[in-house]
Structures are given as C-alpha cells and as structure tokens.
Scaffold this motif. Structure first.
Motif, mmCIF file in Angstrom:
data_model
loop_
_atom_site.group_PDB
_atom_site.id
_atom_site.type_symbol
_atom_site.label_atom_id
_atom_site.label_comp_id
_atom_site.label_asym_id
_atom_site.label_seq_id
_atom_site.Cartn_x
_atom_site.Cartn_y
_atom_site.Cartn_z
ATOM 1 N N UNK A 73 6.039 3.946 -11.086
ATOM 2 C CA UNK A 73 5.290 3.627 -9.574
ATOM 3 C C UNK A 73 5.758 4.792 -8.758
ATOM 4 N N UNK A 74 4.697 5.094 -7.923
ATOM 5 C CA UNK A 74 4.857 6.221 -6.851
ATOM 6 C C UNK A 74 4.245 5.837 -5.499
ATOM 7 N N UNK A 75 4.368 6.549 -4.561
ATOM 8 C CA UNK A 75 3.823 6.602 -3.142
ATOM 9 C C UNK A 75 2.457 7.337 -3.187
ATOM 10 N N UNK A 76 1.851 7.136 -2.197
ATOM 11 C CA UNK A 76 0.380 8.087 -2.215
ATOM 12 C C UNK A 76 0.918 9.346 -1.986
ATOM 13 N N UNK A 77 2.119 9.559 -1.375
ATOM 14 C CA UNK A 77 2.624 10.929 -0.973
ATOM 15 C C UNK A 77 3.260 11.528 -2.288
ATOM 16 N N UNK A 200 -4.640 6.823 5.393
ATOM 17 C CA UNK A 200 -4.281 6.551 4.424
ATOM 18 C C UNK A 200 -3.911 4.940 4.037
ATOM 19 N N UNK A 201 -3.575 4.458 4.837
ATOM 20 C CA UNK A 201 -3.239 2.853 4.957
ATOM 21 C C UNK A 201 -4.719 2.329 5.063
ATOM 22 N N UNK A 202 -5.651 2.587 5.522
ATOM 23 C CA UNK A 202 -7.031 2.089 5.611
ATOM 24 C C UNK A 202 -7.839 2.254 4.239
ATOM 25 N N UNK A 203 -7.469 3.463 3.655
ATOM 26 C CA UNK A 203 -8.292 3.921 2.326
ATOM 27 C C UNK A 203 -7.759 2.874 1.052
ATOM 28 N N UNK A 204 -6.382 2.648 1.386
ATOM 29 C CA UNK A 204 -5.768 1.821 0.115
ATOM 30 C C UNK A 204 -6.063 0.433 0.584
ATOM 31 N N UNK A 205 -6.055 0.014 1.628
ATOM 32 C CA UNK A 205 -6.450 -1.500 1.842
ATOM 33 C C UNK A 205 -7.912 -1.642 1.289
ATOM 34 N N UNK A 206 -8.842 -0.556 1.695
ATOM 35 C CA UNK A 206 -10.395 -1.061 1.404
ATOM 36 C C UNK A 206 -10.633 -0.724 0.065
ATOM 37 N N UNK A 207 -9.988 0.281 -0.468
ATOM 38 C CA UNK A 207 -10.398 0.977 -1.841
ATOM 39 C C UNK A 207 -9.491 0.448 -3.053
ATOM 40 N N UNK A 208 -8.077 0.030 -2.581
ATOM 41 C CA UNK A 208 -7.308 -0.239 -3.952
ATOM 42 C C UNK A 208 -6.343 -1.507 -3.184
ATOM 43 N N UNK A 212 -1.740 -3.935 -3.324
ATOM 44 C CA UNK A 212 -0.929 -4.580 -2.327
ATOM 45 C C UNK A 212 -0.360 -5.841 -2.665
ATOM 46 N N UNK A 213 -0.998 -6.509 -3.620
ATOM 47 C CA UNK A 213 -0.644 -8.005 -3.749
ATOM 48 C C UNK A 213 -0.345 -8.815 -2.589
ATOM 49 N N UNK A 214 -1.205 -8.600 -1.651
ATOM 50 C CA UNK A 214 -1.368 -9.425 -0.392
ATOM 51 C C UNK A 214 -0.588 -8.871 0.742
ATOM 52 N N UNK A 215 0.040 -7.756 0.566
ATOM 53 C CA UNK A 215 0.868 -7.098 1.618
ATOM 54 C C UNK A 215 -0.031 -6.650 2.644
ATOM 55 N N UNK A 216 0.379 -6.579 3.728
ATOM 56 C CA UNK A 216 -0.494 -5.823 4.986
ATOM 57 C C UNK A 216 0.336 -4.343 5.421
ATOM 58 N N UNK A 217 -0.150 -3.272 5.198
ATOM 59 C CA UNK A 217 0.396 -2.175 5.720
ATOM 60 C C UNK A 217 0.302 -1.964 7.201
ATOM 61 N N UNK A 218 1.432 -1.690 7.794
ATOM 62 C CA UNK A 218 1.648 -1.801 9.259
ATOM 63 C C UNK A 218 0.885 -0.684 10.065
ATOM 64 N N UNK A 219 0.265 0.053 9.309
ATOM 65 C CA UNK A 219 -0.517 1.320 9.864
ATOM 66 C C UNK A 219 -2.033 1.057 9.894
ATOM 67 N N UNK A 220 -2.212 0.026 9.065
ATOM 68 C CA UNK A 220 -3.826 -0.255 9.004
ATOM 69 C C UNK A 220 -4.340 -0.343 10.387
ATOM 70 N N UNK A 221 -5.432 -0.003 10.642
ATOM 71 C CA UNK A 221 -6.368 -0.194 11.716
ATOM 72 C C UNK A 221 -6.800 -1.456 11.881
#
Length: 249
Positions: A73-77, A200-208, A212-221
């Motif tokens: 596993x890894x982060x986007x960064x 980056x949060x928007x990109x992952x929510x929209x495209x991957x 997330x397994x149902x998780x919400x990233x706090x930076x998502x617009x």
C-alpha cells in the motif's frame, strides 16, 4: 518510418552534437513540449515498429517468471503517513493498494531491443529537448530500463511520480480492453512542495472511489466541482503497442 525527422541526416553519425537539427525536428519538439506543459503528457504512437515490439515481447517472455512482484500500500504522495501533521481522514494519509511485477534491466538479453533503444542517443536527445533539460543515462543497473508486468488483478493506484517525469513504452495491451488502462489526470500541482490536497482528494473520490471503502477524505470539496474547476480531468491514453510516452506525473 513514422518519424523521419529522427533519422540521422546524411553525413551525421552518433558522435554528432545534435541529431534533431532539421526544421521538421524542431517543429515536432516544440509541439511535444507544448503538449507536455499543457496536458502533463505527450505520446508518440508507432515509435517502435511492430517487428521491434514483437522482438521485445518475446525477449521478455523468456524471463517473465523471474519478475519481482510488489504487493503493498502507498499514499498518493508515496510518502510515509504522518498523523502528527495530517488527520487520519486526510488524503495525505490515505493508503491505496498496488500490485505489480517488474523485470529489471540486468535480466534483459544482451541484444534486447529495449537495451538498444535505451542507449540510442537520439532518444536521450529527444527527451532532453522536450523537457528542456540536459539529461543523462541512469547508472542504476536494475532500474535504468525496467519493465512493468501486470498479471490478472494487478493494478497501480493513483500517485504522484517521484521523478520529475518518466518515459514509458507500451509493449502489450491487456486481453480485456476494459482493463490495463493507462490513466492520468490533468496537472494538479507545480512542484513537490505543493501538496494540492483538495484537488488530489477530489481526484481520488471521483476517479478511484473503490479505494476509499466508503471513507470520506476531509479535503474533498463540497462545492460543485465541475463548475469551479476543482474536478481534475481524467485522461485515458490510447496506449497501443509501440507508443512512447513522456509523462510529467
């Protein structure tokens, strides 16, 4: 000969200072640089002939079983998670799974097409001119020219590349045309220091979203992403065998 401007002009040899001296070559380089800056990628379909692609694939099949598999596993960064600076639901700490195998340079045969291409000074000059930097071949005996091997259920999650840019050559498509896709977003940031957390949060929510397994990233617009320009565009490359790609990932 899809790119005649890459041919050596009469009277010019590999010891020459420049191969791309023609007006046609200069125009091609300028257009490629423009595409890289605007889209984050530029491709050259048919850079290798079908015969060269087939030779490379046959060479790699002979050592495919020895390809080293990464399952992690890894982060986007591609950085270690940091709960001291970022919350647990931050995109900075969001881990995604990647499974991919790799054949190292030292496993390629001595007469490999890929070895020849990697050491061809015309490729080095072409990429140098496109990125507008003086480049050199890598001293890494394993990673200087490595090959990704994707088996069924293997995939590489979204990430920012650790290098400023990468050069990739497509050799073989997936059997299932809906899989094995090479996808990237429009440029999200100017440099490594710019984390671009919201984009980056928007990109992952929209495209991957499955990562997330149902998780919400706090930076998502929570705004209308398409209207305010905070929804990164996803590009799917028409990556046919023999295509060369320069990607600023």
């Amino acid at each position: 000969e899809k790119y005649p401007w890459l041919k050596l002009p009469s009277g010019v040899d590999f010891g020459s200072a420049s191969f791309l001296s023609s007006a046609e070559a200069e125009t091609a380089v300028q257009e490629a640089r423009k595409q890289l800056l605007e889209n984050g990628a530029v491709s050259f379909p048919g850079f290798l002939t079908d015969e060269a692609v087939q030779s490379a694939v046959e060479d790699l099949r002979s050592c495919e079983d020895q390809a080293y598999t990464t399952d992690d596993v890894h982060t986007a960064y591609l950085k270690s998670v940091d709960h001291a600076k970022f919350s647990r639901d931050s995109v900075y700490n969001h881990e995604m799974k990647t499974v991919v195998a790799s054949t190292a340079y030292d496993e390629l045969s001595s007469d490999s097409v890929l070895r020849s291409l990697y050491h061809d000074p015309r490729l080095l000059e072409l990429v140098s001119r496109i990125v507008d930097k003086k480049l050199y071949l890598s001293d890494d005996p394993l990673g200087c020219c490595s090959v990704n091997v994707f088996r069924p259920n293997f995939h590489h999650s979204f990430h920012f590349d650790e290098s400023e840019f990468s050069v990739t050559l497509m050799l073989q498509p997936a059997e299932d045309p809906k899989s094995g896709l090479f996808q990237f977003t429009s440029p999200l940031r100017e440099n490594e220091e710019d984390l671009a957390l919201e984009l980056t949060a928007n990109a992952i929510h929209e495209h991957d979203p499955t990562s997330l397994n149902g998780k919400e990233l706090c930076e998502r617009s929570t705004k209308s992403l398409k209207n305010n320009g905070n929804l990164p565009v996803l590009h799917t490359l028409d990556f046919q065998p023999g295509t060369l790609l320069v990607l600023a990932g």
